[in-house]
Enzyme design. Structure first.
Site, mmCIF file in Angstrom:
data_model
loop_
_atom_site.group_PDB
_atom_site.id
_atom_site.type_symbol
_atom_site.label_atom_id
_atom_site.label_comp_id
_atom_site.label_asym_id
_atom_site.label_seq_id
_atom_site.Cartn_x
_atom_site.Cartn_y
_atom_site.Cartn_z
ATOM 1 N N HIS A 247 -68.440 -18.818 -34.533
ATOM 2 C CA HIS A 247 -66.937 -18.336 -34.816
ATOM 3 C C HIS A 247 -67.056 -18.726 -35.882
ATOM 4 O O HIS A 247 -65.792 -19.388 -35.589
ATOM 5 C CB HIS A 247 -65.833 -17.723 -33.015
ATOM 6 N N HIS B 97 -66.797 -24.427 -35.806
ATOM 7 C CA HIS B 97 -65.631 -26.442 -36.049
ATOM 8 C C HIS B 97 -65.766 -27.816 -36.332
ATOM 9 O O HIS B 97 -65.578 -28.638 -36.529
ATOM 10 C CB HIS B 97 -65.364 -26.541 -34.819
ATOM 11 N N ASP C 13 -64.226 -14.684 -31.108
ATOM 12 C CA ASP C 13 -63.039 -15.398 -31.094
ATOM 13 C C ASP C 13 -61.646 -14.948 -29.882
ATOM 14 O O ASP C 13 -60.566 -15.488 -30.034
ATOM 15 C CB ASP C 13 -62.441 -16.339 -31.668
ATOM 16 N N HIS D 3 -68.555 -15.547 -29.153
ATOM 17 C CA HIS D 3 -67.394 -16.421 -28.558
ATOM 18 C C HIS D 3 -66.277 -15.780 -28.419
ATOM 19 O O HIS D 3 -65.584 -15.169 -29.190
ATOM 20 C CB HIS D 3 -67.037 -17.260 -29.823
ATOM 21 N N GLU E 155 -67.942 -25.367 -25.835
ATOM 22 C CA GLU E 155 -67.070 -25.736 -27.196
ATOM 23 C C GLU E 155 -67.105 -27.137 -27.281
ATOM 24 O O GLU E 155 -65.644 -27.394 -27.093
ATOM 25 C CB GLU E 155 -66.181 -24.526 -27.422
ATOM 26 N N HIS F 54 -64.663 -29.853 -31.436
ATOM 27 C CA HIS F 54 -63.883 -28.723 -31.388
ATOM 28 C C HIS F 54 -62.749 -29.203 -32.569
ATOM 29 O O HIS F 54 -63.687 -29.298 -33.450
ATOM 30 C CB HIS F 54 -63.245 -28.684 -29.795
ATOM 31 N N ASP G 211 -62.659 -16.564 -25.085
ATOM 32 C CA ASP G 211 -62.452 -17.346 -24.456
ATOM 33 C C ASP G 211 -61.724 -16.678 -23.081
ATOM 34 O O ASP G 211 -60.634 -17.546 -22.950
ATOM 35 C CB ASP G 211 -61.219 -18.434 -25.306
#
Length: 402
Positions: free
Chosen positions: A220, A199, A328, A26, A131, A158, A28
């Protein structure tokens, strides 16, 4: 020049990662590019040093020994319906643009075979993960469209619930997965899209493991027994991974790996509210309040050793075949000391070597577990294709019957 003990350990770790690169679950970067420069890649050219603005650029990916990356095509949980779908498509477009812009470094990957081929050619296999189930707007047809565009996992939630699944950080509403949520999992299995349970609430995790015929991933998340944060995985869930075949990919976000950081964050947030600011406020006045609090109350620091403690525990409970890494990066403002950006993986590997982890164990952690799960998801999809047609079920028809 003679290498010191630390330098020698890092050198050994880099050599190991050259043989067994990291598949990171993961990152972003696409959202950071959206927020910082509106996807203007000329203004954030990751072929140049971006250490002042991002956790990620090509040189640091190479320095970190990253051989495959799941790029998150995350969109905020307050987006819904068509707005969430459009924003997800824009994120996918960003990843495609990055791959097209840097063909000497990045290669699109959709299968385990693509990942292995990219490694052989010395480029970083680039996969995509959505996500949050809000990205499909409660539509299985939209789920299929995301798969067709290259998305290879979807995180079911999420930070907020979706109508068919509970998040780890929201008030439970569904009690896990609704009947439509179970249908989403089955359709993901049929497609070959991995079910990502980071999540999600613990009940959603358990429901998904009950329903899924394909290995799941936690892209993650770390161990709740080591740091009691709802974003982490309880031991009873970790213990189910061998039977499912899935992989939990430890993350490095300080609040998820060190309890003292979470406590500090809560106190800092309360201080912001006491001064009339939202915890996410970015004005100069809010920043001054935040700096004053941190000066009086120094922020606790998670370290490489903290993350290694999670990995030791996850290996003990789930087994060496069921753990991986998901940093992450560019999805958090606070980072773990020594794992400050994507170049930090050799420090973590050096720590694990010092703790007695063998090269075969580290090879599973960094590379082969994740590639196996991807391949197993493809195999299950082939089995489904012999008997199952695309689902045309709707949330209205399934959940209204409950």
């Amino acid at each position: 020049m003679t290498l010191g003990p630390d330098d020698a350990a890092i050198s050994d770790a880099r050599a190991l990662l050259a043989r067994h690169p990291v598949v990171d679950g993961h990152n972003d970067l696409p959202w950071a590019l959206r927020e910082q420069v509106g996807y203007d890649l000329d203004r954030r050219d990751i072929a140049t040093d971006q250490s002042q603005t991002l956790h990620t650029d090509l040189d640091r990916l190479r320095a970190g020994g990253v051989g495959a990356q799941f790029w998150s095509v995350y969109v905020r949980a307050d987006l819904s319906g068509d707005s969430a779908v459009s924003a997800t498509l824009e994120q996918i477009d960003c990843v495609r643009s990055l791959i097209a812009r840097y063909p000497q470094a990045l290669r699109a990957a959709f299968t385990a075979e693509d990942v292995e081929s990219a490694r052989e050619q010395g480029v970083i296999a680039s996969l995509m993960g959505a996500e949050g189930g809000h990205s499909i707007a409660c539509s299985l047809a939209t789920l299929r469209a995301l798969y067709a565009l290259g998305v290879r996992y979807m995180t079911l939630t999420h930070n907020k619930n979706v109508p068919w699944a509970d998040s780890a950080t929201d008030t439970p509403a569904a009690g896990g997965l609704t009947p439509f949520g179970e249908e989403v999992v089955r359709e993901m299995n049929r497609l070959g899209m991995l079910v990502d349970l980071s999540h999600t609430s613990a009940d959603t995790m358990r429901d998904a493991l009950r329903v899924s015929r394909s290995p799941v991933v936690f892209s993650h998340s770390s161990a709740r027994a080591v740091c009691d944060h709802p974003r982490n995985v309880p031991d009873d869930v970790l213990a189910q991974l061998p039977a499912n075949g899935g992989v939990a990919m430890a993350t490095f976000v300080p609040a998820f790996v060190l309890s003292e950081v979470g406590e500090w964050n809560r106190a800092a947030d309360e201080n912001m509210r006491a001064h009339g600011f939202d915890r996410l406020e970015t004005s100069a006045e809010a920043a001054a309040v935040r700096r004053e609090f941190e000066a009086a109350h120094p922020r606790p620091r998670a370290t490489v050793s903290t993350v290694a403690d999670h990995l030791d525990h996850m290996r003990q409970i789930a087994g060496i075949d069921h753990i991986g890494l998901g940093g992450d990066f560019d999805g958090t403002t606070d980072t773990t000391s020594g794992l400050d950006d994507v170049s930090g993986y050799p420090r973590l590997i050096a720590e694990l070597l010092d703790r007695g982890w063998s090269e075969p164990d580290i090879a599973k952690l960094t590379w082969s577990n994740a590639v196996r799960v991807l391949r197993d998801g493809q195999r299950v999809a082939v089995e489904f294709s012999r008997t199952e047609r695309p689902s045309i079920a709707t949330m209205a028809e399934l959940d209204s019957a409950v």
